[in-house]
Design a protein around this motif. Structure first.
Motif, PDB file in Angstrom:
ATOM      1  N   GLY A 193       0.813  -1.213   0.000  1.00 38.96           N
ATOM      2  CA  GLY A 193       0.000   0.000   0.000  1.00 38.96           C
ATOM      3  C   GLY A 193       0.843   1.258   0.000  1.00 38.96           C
ATOM      4  N   ALA A 194       2.006   1.222   0.668  1.00 40.66           N
ATOM      5  CA  ALA A 194       2.890   2.388   0.689  1.00 40.66           C
ATOM      6  C   ALA A 194       3.514   2.627  -0.680  1.00 40.66           C
ATOM      7  CB  ALA A 194       3.983   2.205   1.734  1.00 40.66           C
ATOM      8  N   THR A 195       3.945   1.562  -1.348  1.00 38.45           N
ATOM      9  CA  THR A 195       4.491   1.742  -2.687  1.00 38.45           C
ATOM     10  C   THR A 195       3.394   2.154  -3.658  1.00 38.45           C
ATOM     11  OG1 THR A 195       6.200   0.119  -2.195  1.00 38.45           O
ATOM     12  CG2 THR A 195       5.876   0.682  -4.502  1.00 38.45           C
ATOM     13  N   SER A 196       2.171   1.679  -3.438  1.00 36.90           N
ATOM     14  CA  SER A 196       1.048   2.185  -4.226  1.00 36.90           C
ATOM     15  C   SER A 196       0.929   3.697  -4.064  1.00 36.90           C
ATOM     16  CB  SER A 196      -0.259   1.512  -3.787  1.00 36.90           C
ATOM     17  OG  SER A 196      -0.254   0.131  -4.068  1.00 36.90           O
ATOM     18  N   HIS A 216       4.282   3.912   4.890  1.00 36.20           N
ATOM     19  CA  HIS A 216       4.926   3.103   5.922  1.00 36.20           C
ATOM     20  C   HIS A 216       5.481   1.833   5.277  1.00 36.20           C
ATOM     21  CE1 HIS A 216       3.651   4.594  10.117  1.00 36.20           C
ATOM     22  NE2 HIS A 216       3.365   5.569   9.270  1.00 36.20           N
ATOM     23  N   SER A 217       6.785   1.633   5.398  1.00 37.78           N
ATOM     24  CA  SER A 217       7.453   0.420   4.908  1.00 37.78           C
ATOM     25  C   SER A 217       7.208   0.206   3.417  1.00 37.78           C
ATOM     26  CB  SER A 217       6.997  -0.814   5.702  1.00 37.78           C
ATOM     27  OG  SER A 217       7.297  -0.683   7.068  1.00 37.78           O
ATOM     28  N   ALA A 218       7.505   1.238   2.624  1.00 30.84           N
ATOM     29  CA  ALA A 218       7.398   1.082   1.173  1.00 30.84           C
ATOM     30  C   ALA A 218       8.365  -0.002   0.702  1.00 30.84           C
ATOM     31  CB  ALA A 218       7.715   2.404   0.476  1.00 30.84           C
ATOM     32  N   VAL A 219       7.901  -0.815  -0.247  1.00 34.61           N
ATOM     33  CA  VAL A 219       8.690  -1.945  -0.737  1.00 34.61           C
ATOM     34  C   VAL A 219       9.040  -1.685  -2.193  1.00 34.61           C
ATOM     35  CG1 VAL A 219       6.568  -3.220  -1.262  1.00 34.61           C
ATOM     36  CG2 VAL A 219       8.732  -4.457  -1.048  1.00 34.61           C
ATOM     37  N   GLY A 220      10.271  -1.938  -2.538  1.00 35.05           N
ATOM     38  CA  GLY A 220      10.677  -1.677  -3.914  1.00 35.05           C
ATOM     39  C   GLY A 220      11.736  -2.657  -4.368  1.00 35.05           C
ATOM     40  N   PRO A 221      12.022  -2.603  -5.663  1.00 36.56           N
ATOM     41  CA  PRO A 221      11.420  -1.746  -6.676  1.00 36.56           C
ATOM     42  C   PRO A 221      10.224  -2.410  -7.335  1.00 36.56           C
ATOM     43  CG  PRO A 221      13.290  -2.899  -7.607  1.00 36.56           C
ATOM     44  CD  PRO A 221      13.187  -3.349  -6.170  1.00 36.56           C
ATOM     45  N   VAL A 222       9.617  -1.705  -8.327  1.00 34.08           N
ATOM     46  CA  VAL A 222       8.502  -2.271  -9.067  1.00 34.08           C
ATOM     47  C   VAL A 222       9.025  -3.205 -10.160  1.00 34.08           C
ATOM     48  CG1 VAL A 222       7.064  -0.264  -8.560  1.00 34.08           C
ATOM     49  CG2 VAL A 222       8.359  -0.335 -10.708  1.00 34.08           C
ATOM     50  N   PHE A 223       8.120  -3.805 -10.937  1.00 40.06           N
ATOM     51  CA  PHE A 223       8.496  -4.788 -11.947  1.00 40.06           C
ATOM     52  C   PHE A 223       8.762  -4.118 -13.297  1.00 40.06           C
ATOM     53  CE2 PHE A 223       6.023  -8.719 -10.157  1.00 40.06           C
ATOM     54  CZ  PHE A 223       6.735  -8.616  -8.983  1.00 40.06           C
ATOM     55  N   ALA A 224       9.700  -4.675 -14.033  1.00 42.17           N
ATOM     56  CA  ALA A 224       9.829  -4.358 -15.452  1.00 42.17           C
ATOM     57  C   ALA A 224       8.757  -5.124 -16.225  1.00 42.17           C
ATOM     58  CB  ALA A 224      11.217  -4.750 -15.960  1.00 42.17           C
ATOM     59  N   PRO A 225       8.311  -4.614 -17.380  1.00 38.80           N
ATOM     60  CA  PRO A 225       7.280  -5.327 -18.155  1.00 38.80           C
ATOM     61  C   PRO A 225       7.679  -6.749 -18.505  1.00 38.80           C
ATOM     62  CG  PRO A 225       7.559  -3.092 -18.996  1.00 38.80           C
ATOM     63  CD  PRO A 225       8.654  -3.307 -17.985  1.00 38.80           C
ATOM     64  N   VAL A 370      19.549  -7.445   6.638  1.00 39.50           N
ATOM     65  CA  VAL A 370      19.858  -7.009   5.274  1.00 39.50           C
ATOM     66  C   VAL A 370      18.622  -7.110   4.389  1.00 39.50           C
ATOM     67  CG1 VAL A 370      21.197  -7.530   3.199  1.00 39.50           C
ATOM     68  CG2 VAL A 370      22.305  -7.558   5.439  1.00 39.50           C
ATOM     69  N   TYR A 371      17.898  -8.223   4.483  1.00 37.73           N
ATOM     70  CA  TYR A 371      16.721  -8.434   3.635  1.00 37.73           C
ATOM     71  C   TYR A 371      15.640  -7.394   3.945  1.00 37.73           C
ATOM     72  CZ  TYR A 371      14.016 -11.561   0.539  1.00 37.73           C
ATOM     73  OH  TYR A 371      13.324 -12.119  -0.511  1.00 37.73           O
ATOM     74  N   GLY A 372      15.448  -7.110   5.228  1.00 39.32           N
ATOM     75  CA  GLY A 372      14.444  -6.121   5.605  1.00 39.32           C
ATOM     76  C   GLY A 372      14.780  -4.726   5.119  1.00 39.32           C
ATOM     77  N   ASP A 373      16.051  -4.361   5.211  1.00 41.06           N
ATOM     78  CA  ASP A 373      16.443  -3.029   4.753  1.00 41.06           C
ATOM     79  C   ASP A 373      16.455  -2.948   3.229  1.00 41.06           C
ATOM     80  OD1 ASP A 373      16.640  -2.127   7.342  1.00 41.06           O
ATOM     81  OD2 ASP A 373      18.763  -2.582   7.508  1.00 41.06           O
ATOM     82  N   LEU A 374      16.883  -4.032   2.571  1.00 43.10           N
ATOM     83  CA  LEU A 374      16.831  -4.073   1.112  1.00 43.10           C
ATOM     84  C   LEU A 374      15.400  -3.864   0.614  1.00 43.10           C
ATOM     85  CD1 LEU A 374      17.942  -4.869  -1.748  1.00 43.10           C
ATOM     86  CD2 LEU A 374      17.430  -7.245  -1.108  1.00 43.10           C
ATOM     87  N   SER A 375      14.466  -4.587   1.210  1.00 42.76           N
ATOM     88  CA  SER A 375      13.090  -4.558   0.727  1.00 42.76           C
ATOM     89  C   SER A 375      12.327  -3.323   1.172  1.00 42.76           C
ATOM     90  CB  SER A 375      12.347  -5.814   1.215  1.00 42.76           C
ATOM     91  OG  SER A 375      12.940  -6.992   0.712  1.00 42.76           O
ATOM     92  N   PHE A 376      12.544  -2.876   2.410  1.00 48.20           N
ATOM     93  CA  PHE A 376      11.693  -1.837   2.993  1.00 48.20           C
ATOM     94  C   PHE A 376      12.466  -0.624   3.512  1.00 48.20           C
ATOM     95  CE2 PHE A 376       9.665  -5.998   3.813  1.00 48.20           C
ATOM     96  CZ  PHE A 376       8.507  -5.840   3.077  1.00 48.20           C
ATOM     97  N   GLY A 377      13.433  -0.862   4.421  1.00 42.60           N
ATOM     98  CA  GLY A 377      14.057   0.248   5.130  1.00 42.60           C
ATOM     99  C   GLY A 377      14.812   1.200   4.227  1.00 42.60           C
ATOM    100  N   GLU A 378      15.711   0.672   3.398  1.00 42.29           N
ATOM    101  CA  GLU A 378      16.510   1.543   2.543  1.00 42.29           C
ATOM    102  C   GLU A 378      15.667   2.149   1.432  1.00 42.29           C
ATOM    103  OE1 GLU A 378      19.754   3.652   0.941  1.00 42.29           O
ATOM    104  OE2 GLU A 378      19.228   2.900   2.931  1.00 42.29           O
ATOM    105  N   PHE A 504      24.602   0.641  -3.753  1.00 44.69           N
ATOM    106  CA  PHE A 504      23.523  -0.180  -4.316  1.00 44.69           C
ATOM    107  C   PHE A 504      22.502   0.700  -5.027  1.00 44.69           C
ATOM    108  CE2 PHE A 504      19.355  -2.241  -4.022  1.00 44.69           C
ATOM    109  CZ  PHE A 504      19.629  -3.449  -4.661  1.00 44.69           C
ATOM    110  N   THR A 505      22.036   0.242  -6.191  1.00 44.82           N
ATOM    111  CA  THR A 505      21.047   0.977  -6.969  1.00 44.82           C
ATOM    112  C   THR A 505      19.801   0.118  -7.169  1.00 44.82           C
ATOM    113  OG1 THR A 505      22.768   2.193  -8.158  1.00 44.82           O
ATOM    114  CG2 THR A 505      20.579   2.135  -9.169  1.00 44.82           C
ATOM    115  N   TYR A 506      18.630   0.711  -6.934  1.00 46.70           N
ATOM    116  CA  TYR A 506      17.370   0.015  -7.197  1.00 46.70           C
ATOM    117  C   TYR A 506      16.994   0.181  -8.677  1.00 46.70           C
ATOM    118  CZ  TYR A 506      16.398  -0.497  -2.193  1.00 46.70           C
ATOM    119  OH  TYR A 506      16.441  -0.826  -0.859  1.00 46.70           O
ATOM    120  N   ARG A 507      16.669  -0.905  -9.316  1.00 44.97           N
ATOM    121  CA  ARG A 507      16.178  -0.898 -10.699  1.00 44.97           C
ATOM    122  C   ARG A 507      14.953  -1.801 -10.783  1.00 44.97           C
ATOM    123  NH1 ARG A 507      21.806  -1.099 -11.264  1.00 44.97           N
ATOM    124  NH2 ARG A 507      22.700   0.681 -12.396  1.00 44.97           N
ATOM    125  N   PRO A 508      14.019  -1.504 -11.724  1.00 42.62           N
ATOM    126  CA  PRO A 508      12.850  -2.386 -11.856  1.00 42.62           C
ATOM    127  C   PRO A 508      13.267  -3.846 -11.984  1.00 42.62           C
ATOM    128  CG  PRO A 508      12.529  -0.414 -13.149  1.00 42.62           C
ATOM    129  CD  PRO A 508      13.950  -0.350 -12.638  1.00 42.62           C
TER     130      PRO A 508
END
Length: 511
Positions: A193-196, A216-225, A370-378, A504-508
């Motif tokens: 919902g936060a990433t929405s 709150h706790s946005a999760v990323g990144p989004v998907f590539a087509p 690490v997984y929590g920060d990768l997905s949400f915190g960072e 580290f860089t987030y990419r779709p």
């Protein structure tokens, strides 16, 4: 005292006032998205005659989840695009002015969840001076699965996001009848919902529908087509059908839910499936270049929404929840930790840096951190920094409340902050999240968080200073205090922790 309200589609009757608040539940905001409307943009609701009783939550979107205290989806339920409103009762002193509005978008990995979860009851926030709206939207394949074009017949991606926009349009057109100010809307969400919310900040279709946002706790990144297309082929194969528009439209929602669950299980069992083997999420917003031009982090960093106030929060031990409910693979060796880092393209130095911050941490603890920060915190932190750097008024907070004692340890994990912010600590369904019955200190913390949301929605001020373009530690609000016996706290040195992610860089997400 009346509980009947006018909407553009007809009159609705809510429940009798409770603690000075009227709840109007299960109001349809769009036509059922099935039959000829399946995989299409939501269509406005047709008008009805008379007064519609809206005293129970409406049906939830197709899914297999069974969440505590919430209704299940039943095959055949189609009128799933509904919303709920909580508003101070007329005669409570609020009838002469329009109140700020908070619109809530639930999380659930874009695959499950609904507005009917007990922790999302809007009574406490309405008592704090808001009109609260919670909504259902299409999840799973119905909301985010790729549907190939058939000639000129194109089904849009990101249908779940389009549902959310339709609900916000309903708020614009109707909320004044419920005592809400249509020009003072805050859209809020947690996890998916936060990433929405972050996506909506950047989408042309949502422009002007809200002025503030809470993530709150946005999760990323989004998907590539390409990933969305690949996953559709896998779901279709599991369902025993062709990955075509006609075949997918002919398949029942139940068949696609079952096939999607089977694909997720297959990824879990295949250690060679890369990122998706660890905690597979196979649906989500797609950076299609049109409806959603790119990942929202990239768009916000480019200045897509500087006029929207933003409040960001994440918990300090996000992934401990996934470990507790068994949704992520368990790591117990250094070799497995290296494999995890390789699959996600993480810098070699990252895990070692976490271990330096908390030398006594186990391999499991390092992996979860690490997984929590990768997905949400960072990702959440970067949203805040990006928005602040482009001139957007930005507030950042972290939820650090833990609970030790004689019972099982309860961490500052994913979802634990939401019952506090909604003021719903007494709900039986949240006891697992918060570690049992709330203490007086918990109630005081909840009161502060409710007041922060209410202040932000009303005035753009949650009660602390906005962040600068580097998000200095002094402008980060910390909710609660860590119990020293409850687990490792990598976030005690937030600056050092964030520095570890600089390379580290987030990419779709790609196939």
């Amino acid at each position: 005292m009346t509980s009947v309200f006018d909407t553009v589609s007809g009159r609705v009757r809510g429940r009798a006032p409770d603690r000075g608040v009227v709840a109007v539940l299960g109001i349809p905001y769009a036509e059922p998205p099935f039959g000829a409307d399946r995989f299409r943009e939501p269509r406005p609701r047709r008008a009805w005659e008379g007064v519609r009783d809206c005293v129970e939550y409406g049906p939830v979107a197709p899914q297999s989840a069974e969440l505590p205290g919430a209704p299940r989806w039943s095959p055949g339920d189609e009128d799933v695009l509904g919303l709920n409103v909580w508003t101070p009762a007329r005669g409570s002193g609020a009838e002469n002015r329009l109140l700020p509005v908070l619109v809530w978008i639930h999380g659930g990995a874009y695959t499950f969840g609904s507005s009917a979860q007990p922790d999302f009851d809007g009574t406490a926030l309405a008592r704090a001076g808001l009109v609260v709206v919670t909504l259902n939207y299409r999840v799973g394949f119905e909301g985010f699965g790729h549907v190939p074009a058939e000639g000129d017949d194109v089904c849009p991606p990101n249908r779940g996001l389009l549902d959310q926009i339709a609900a916000l349009e309903w708020v614009r057109d109707n909320i004044a009848s419920f005592g809400g100010a249509p020009d003072q809307v805050t859209v809020a969400g947690q996890s998916a919902g936060a990433t929405s919310v972050a996506c909506l900040m950047t989408m042309d279709g949502a422009r002007g529908l809200f002025r503030r946002a809470i993530a709150h706790s946005a999760v990323g990144p989004v998907f590539a087509p390409e990933l969305a297309e690949d996953l559709t082929r896998k779901v279709a194969t599991e369902a025993g059908i062709a990955a075509t528009h006609a075949a997918l439209a002919a398949a029942s929602p139940q068949a696609l839910v079952q096939a999607s669950d089977a694909v997720v299980d297959g990824f879990r069992q295949d250690v060679h499936s890369g990122r998706l083997s660890w905690d597979p999420v196979i649906f989500g917003p797609v950076a299609d270049g049109h409806l959603l031009r790119a990942d929202p982090l990239e768009l916000i960093a480019a200045g897509a929404a500087p006029d929207i106030d933003l409040l960001v929060c994440h918990t300090t031990q996000e992934y401990w929840l996934m470990d507790a409910v068994g949704s992520c693979a368990e790591i117990t060796s250094e070799e497995e930790l290296v494999c995890f880092a390789t699959d996600f393209g993480l810098p070699d130095s990252l895990a070692a840096g976490y271990r330096r911050l908390v030398p006594e941490a186990t391999v499991r603890d390092v992996h979860l951190a690490v997984y929590g920060d990768l997905s949400f915190g960072e990702y959440s932190n970067r949203l805040a920094v990006a928005h602040a750097r482009t001139g957007g008024r930005t507030f950042l907070s972290r939820f650090a409340r833990q609970r030790g004692g004689s019972g099982p340890r309860v961490y500052a994990w994913h979802c634990a902050d939401i019952p506090f912010a909604f003021g719903n600590l007494a709900a039986e369904s949240v006891q697992f999240l918060i570690g049992g019955p709330p203490t007086p200190a918990d109630h005081r913390l909840s009161d502060r968080m409710v007041a922060a949301w209410a202040g932000f929605a009303a005035e753009g001020d949650p009660g602390w200073e906005p962040a600068d373009d580097i998000v200095s530690p002094g402008v980060i609000k910390v909710w609660g205090t860590a119990d020293p016996d409850a687990g490792p706290d990598f976030w005690q040195d937030g600056e050092a922790l964030r520095a570890l992610w600089s390379a580290f860089t987030y990419r779709p997400e790609q196939p």
